[in-house]
Design a protein around this motif. Structure first.
Motif, mmCIF file in Angstrom:
data_model
loop_
_atom_site.group_PDB
_atom_site.id
_atom_site.type_symbol
_atom_site.label_atom_id
_atom_site.label_comp_id
_atom_site.label_asym_id
_atom_site.label_seq_id
_atom_site.Cartn_x
_atom_site.Cartn_y
_atom_site.Cartn_z
ATOM 1 N N UNK A 11 4.195 3.921 1.274
ATOM 2 C CA UNK A 11 3.862 4.820 0.249
ATOM 3 C C UNK A 11 2.495 4.898 0.241
ATOM 4 N N UNK A 12 1.656 3.759 0.783
ATOM 5 C CA UNK A 12 0.170 4.169 0.875
ATOM 6 C C UNK A 12 -0.134 5.116 1.740
ATOM 7 N N UNK A 15 0.122 8.629 0.135
ATOM 8 C CA UNK A 15 -1.067 8.908 -0.781
ATOM 9 C C UNK A 15 -2.333 9.238 0.169
ATOM 10 N N UNK A 16 -2.528 8.511 1.416
ATOM 11 C CA UNK A 16 -3.575 8.785 2.047
ATOM 12 C C UNK A 16 -3.580 10.189 2.470
ATOM 13 N N UNK A 17 -2.271 10.650 2.862
ATOM 14 C CA UNK A 17 -2.237 12.045 3.482
ATOM 15 C C UNK A 17 -2.746 12.935 2.498
ATOM 16 N N UNK A 18 -1.996 12.688 1.251
ATOM 17 C CA UNK A 18 -2.331 13.749 0.239
ATOM 18 C C UNK A 18 -3.802 13.815 -0.383
ATOM 19 N N UNK A 48 -1.912 -5.788 -11.574
ATOM 20 C CA UNK A 48 -1.127 -6.862 -11.811
ATOM 21 C C UNK A 48 0.472 -6.929 -11.210
ATOM 22 N N UNK A 49 0.749 -5.840 -10.716
ATOM 23 C CA UNK A 49 1.895 -5.823 -10.106
ATOM 24 C C UNK A 49 1.908 -6.111 -8.755
ATOM 25 N N UNK A 50 0.891 -6.202 -8.285
ATOM 26 C CA UNK A 50 0.518 -6.707 -6.810
ATOM 27 C C UNK A 50 1.032 -5.958 -5.920
ATOM 28 N N UNK A 51 1.200 -4.556 -5.985
ATOM 29 C CA UNK A 51 1.858 -3.910 -5.020
ATOM 30 C C UNK A 51 1.203 -2.874 -4.669
ATOM 31 N N UNK A 65 1.884 3.446 -8.718
ATOM 32 C CA UNK A 65 3.038 4.072 -7.992
ATOM 33 C C UNK A 65 2.570 5.093 -7.152
ATOM 34 N N UNK A 66 3.060 5.389 -5.803
ATOM 35 C CA UNK A 66 2.642 6.490 -5.107
ATOM 36 C C UNK A 66 3.033 7.759 -5.522
ATOM 37 N N UNK A 67 4.398 7.883 -6.465
ATOM 38 C CA UNK A 67 4.416 9.302 -7.008
ATOM 39 C C UNK A 67 3.824 9.477 -8.047
ATOM 40 N N UNK A 68 3.300 8.521 -8.966
ATOM 41 C CA UNK A 68 2.430 8.832 -9.986
ATOM 42 C C UNK A 68 1.033 9.263 -9.406
#
Length: 84
Positions: A11-12, A15-18, A48-51, A65-68
């Motif tokens: 997922x990261x 986002x890095x690609x975008x 706080x979600x630690x993700x 979240x990656x989509x957000x």
């Protein structure tokens, strides 16, 4: 803008690609997921979600979240478009 990421997170990577495609300047904070860094109080203060991923904006707001995050990036930098 600060981007918390790990090389193990798909997922990261999305986002890095975008961020690279849109040429958006940002700082990268590498998080050691294998060592449990994402579960420590310092990272939980950011997310706080630690993700992962987590994108901390200049105004202090954090997107988790990656989509957000991708949707936000598309709104602030519409070109080049991520979706047709």
């Amino acid at each position: 803008m600060s981007f918390s990421s790990s090389w193990r997170s798909l997922a990261a990577y999305r986002v890095r690609a975008a961020l690279a495609l849109k040429n958006i300047p940002h700082l990268v904070q590498a998080i050691d997921m294998l060592g449990g860094e994402h579960l420590q109080p310092a990272f939980r203060a950011v997310n706080p979600q630690a993700v992962l991923p987590a994108l901390k904006l200049d105004d202090g707001q954090v997107l988790f979240q990656s989509m957000a995050i991708l949707e936000y990036l598309e709104e602030v930098a519409p070109e080049p478009a991520l979706l047709p």
